[in-house]
Design a protein around this motif. Sequence first.
Motif, short mmCIF file in Angstrom:
data_model
loop_
_atom_site.label_atom_id
_atom_site.label_comp_id
_atom_site.label_asym_id
_atom_site.label_seq_id
_atom_site.Cartn_x
_atom_site.Cartn_y
_atom_site.Cartn_z
N ARG A 149 0.83 -1.21 0.00
CA ARG A 149 0.00 0.00 0.00
C ARG A 149 0.86 1.26 0.00
NH1 ARG A 149 -4.10 3.39 -1.01
NH2 ARG A 149 -4.84 4.59 0.76
N ILE A 150 1.83 1.32 0.89
CA ILE A 150 2.62 2.55 0.97
C ILE A 150 3.54 2.69 -0.24
CG2 ILE A 150 4.59 1.70 2.33
CD1 ILE A 150 4.21 4.39 3.97
N ALA A 151 4.02 1.55 -0.78
CA ALA A 151 4.83 1.61 -2.00
C ALA A 151 4.00 2.09 -3.18
CB ALA A 151 5.45 0.25 -2.29
N HIS A 152 2.75 1.65 -3.25
CA HIS A 152 1.83 2.08 -4.32
C HIS A 152 1.58 3.58 -4.23
CE1 HIS A 152 -1.73 2.07 -6.93
NE2 HIS A 152 -2.34 2.75 -5.99
N LEU A 153 1.32 4.07 -3.02
CA LEU A 153 1.07 5.50 -2.84
C LEU A 153 2.31 6.32 -3.17
CD1 LEU A 153 -0.90 5.33 0.53
CD2 LEU A 153 -1.85 5.96 -1.70
N ALA A 196 4.75 5.60 -5.20
CA ALA A 196 5.03 5.60 -6.64
C ALA A 196 4.17 6.62 -7.37
CB ALA A 196 4.80 4.21 -7.21
N ALA A 197 2.95 6.85 -6.89
CA ALA A 197 2.04 7.77 -7.57
C ALA A 197 2.13 9.19 -7.03
CB ALA A 197 0.61 7.26 -7.42
N ALA A 198 2.92 9.41 -5.99
CA ALA A 198 2.97 10.72 -5.33
C ALA A 198 3.99 11.63 -6.00
CB ALA A 198 3.33 10.54 -3.86
N GLN A 257 13.38 -2.70 5.55
CA GLN A 257 14.00 -1.69 4.68
C GLN A 257 14.34 -2.24 3.28
OE1 GLN A 257 14.97 1.98 5.67
NE2 GLN A 257 14.31 1.59 3.57
N PRO A 258 15.04 -3.37 3.16
CA PRO A 258 15.34 -3.87 1.82
C PRO A 258 14.10 -4.32 1.05
CG PRO A 258 16.07 -5.43 3.49
CD PRO A 258 15.69 -4.18 4.21
N LEU A 259 13.06 -4.76 1.76
CA LEU A 259 11.83 -5.16 1.07
C LEU A 259 11.16 -3.98 0.41
CD1 LEU A 259 10.30 -7.68 3.65
CD2 LEU A 259 11.77 -8.14 1.68
N LEU A 260 11.15 -2.84 1.07
CA LEU A 260 10.57 -1.64 0.47
C LEU A 260 11.35 -1.22 -0.76
CD1 LEU A 260 9.39 0.75 3.33
CD2 LEU A 260 8.08 0.00 1.36
N ARG A 261 12.67 -1.32 -0.67
CA ARG A 261 13.49 -0.94 -1.83
C ARG A 261 13.22 -1.87 -3.00
NH1 ARG A 261 18.35 0.39 2.06
NH2 ARG A 261 17.93 2.59 2.42
N ARG A 262 12.99 -3.16 -2.72
CA ARG A 262 12.64 -4.08 -3.78
C ARG A 262 11.31 -3.72 -4.42
NH1 ARG A 262 12.87 -10.11 -1.94
NH2 ARG A 262 11.90 -10.29 -4.01
N LEU A 263 10.43 -3.09 -3.66
CA LEU A 263 9.15 -2.63 -4.21
C LEU A 263 9.29 -1.30 -4.93
CD1 LEU A 263 6.73 -3.54 -1.26
CD2 LEU A 263 6.79 -4.59 -3.53
#
Length: 484
Positions: free
Chosen positions: A56-60, A62-64, A84-90
Amino acid sequence: MQLLTPRPLHVRRRAASLIDVALGPAQRAAVTLPAGRSLLLLGEAGHGKTTVALHRIAHLFAAAPRDTRACVIVPTSGLERWLQPLLRRLGADIEVLAYERWARAQARGAFRGLPRRESEDGTPGVARLKRHPALRTVLDDVARRGTSVRARRADLLHLFGDRLLLERVAAAASGTVTERMVADALEHTHVQFSRTAEQEWAHVTDRRRLVAVDGLALDTGTSTGDAGSLDTEDYAVLFELDRLRALHRGVAPAQPPTYDLIMLDEAQELAPLELALVGRSLAPGGTLVVAGDPAQQIDPGVTFTSWEDTLRELGCVEHDTVTLEVGYRCPPEVVSLAHHVLDGATAAPAGTSVFHAAFPDEVQLAAWIARELAAVSRRDRTATSAVICRSPLFARRLVERLRAGVPARLVLDGQFLARGGVQVTTVDQVRGLEFDNVVVPDATAATYPEQGAARRALYVAVTRARHQLVVASVGERTRLLPAR
C-alpha cells in the motif's frame, strides 16, 4: 530419530520474502485505495498485514509527487532492518525507523537544547510510568506552571521529580503504577538532572586527567551513569506538554517534522502519547496506513484498549478497515496450536509441523536442541532457525550451552541473519519476524503462567514458524499448551 526435517526442495527454491506472495482481491483493493484514505489493517499473525501495508505505501509513494515525505514506523530495530530492503525491492525509497529512533529525530527537530545522551539505566517500571495513560491527569498542571513559551527539558524535572504529582498518577492508575515505580522515577530523575562528572570537574586544567582508561565518559558504569540524559519515553511527553502550554497561551505548538505518508506497523505496541505524536506528524491531507493485532501486544508498558481508541489517538477517526482472513505463513498445525494458546479451547494440533519435548535438565535440553538444529542446518543450509526464549537471562544461559554442539548467535539487538544460522533471541525481539524453524525452549508453567500477557507472548513465539515448531520444557510444562 531426528524430529526437525529440512524444507522440501520446491520451498527452498521459492523466494521466502513476505512481499513475494500473490495478493488476493481484498488485499489488492486495500493496496489501491485512493491517496488520502487512511487504512487500518487487521488480522492474525501470518495473515499478511505487513505485506499489504508495504504494498500500500509503496503504491502510494510511486504515484505521489517527487517531494513526498514518507516513513515506516516499527516497534523494533530487527523489524526495521528486515523491512528496509523489502521496500526498496518494491521500488519505494522510504526510510524504515524503529519508533525510538523516529521519535528522537522528531523531538530534536522541534526542541532545542535536548541532551544527546539517552538513558541506559532506567528501570522497566520507570518506562511504564512514563507511558501510562494516567500521566495525562497531571500534564495540564505542569504545562500551566512553566514560564517559557515552549516546553523544555526542565519541565520533565517538574513532572517526574515531583512526588505529589507522581502519587496522583499512581492514584489514577488504579494499582498499575506502584509505589516502587514512583520511587524509581524520582531517583532516576534526580540522577538525570544532576551534573556529569565532566561538568563537576570542568575546573581541572589538565584535561588528560578527565579521560577514563577505557575512553568512556567518567560516569559510565556508576550510579550516576545517566546524568545529563533523556529517556526515549520523554519525547512524546515533551510534545504533549508543549501542546497543552500552547493551548493555554493561545500560541501555535511546536510542530514535529511532518510526513505525507506514514505506515505504522504493530500499532498495538505504542502508548497513547506515542500514538498522538505519530498522528501530529502526519501532514494535512496525508495518508496513514496502520497494521496490528491485539493478540500480539506483548510490551508490558502498554495496555491495548481498542482500535477505536488507537485511531482516535492518531487523529484518524475517518478510515477504511480491512480484516485479512487467510493466513499464509504458518502450517495449519501451528495455527491450531496458536489458537489454543490464546483461547484454551481450540483442538490440539496433529501433524508433522509441531513437536513437544520434555527434559530433566537444561544440559540435556540444550544438547538435544543443538543436535536437531545442527542436523537440519547441514541438510538445509539456507533455512533460518530461531530459539525464542521469554527472558534475556535464559537466552544468554542457553546460547552458551548450545555453542558446544552448533554455532549459535545471541540476538538481543535486532541484528538477525537473513538466511541460515541458529539464532537465540527473546519474544520481544521477534515481533513481525518469521523463521523456518522455531524452538520455544522454556515452555514451562513458571515462564508462561495462565495469564493474558503470557498467552500473548507464547502466541507471538509459536507463530514465527514457517516450517516447523518445537515447544520444549524442563520441569512442569505450561498449561497454555494442550494436554498430551
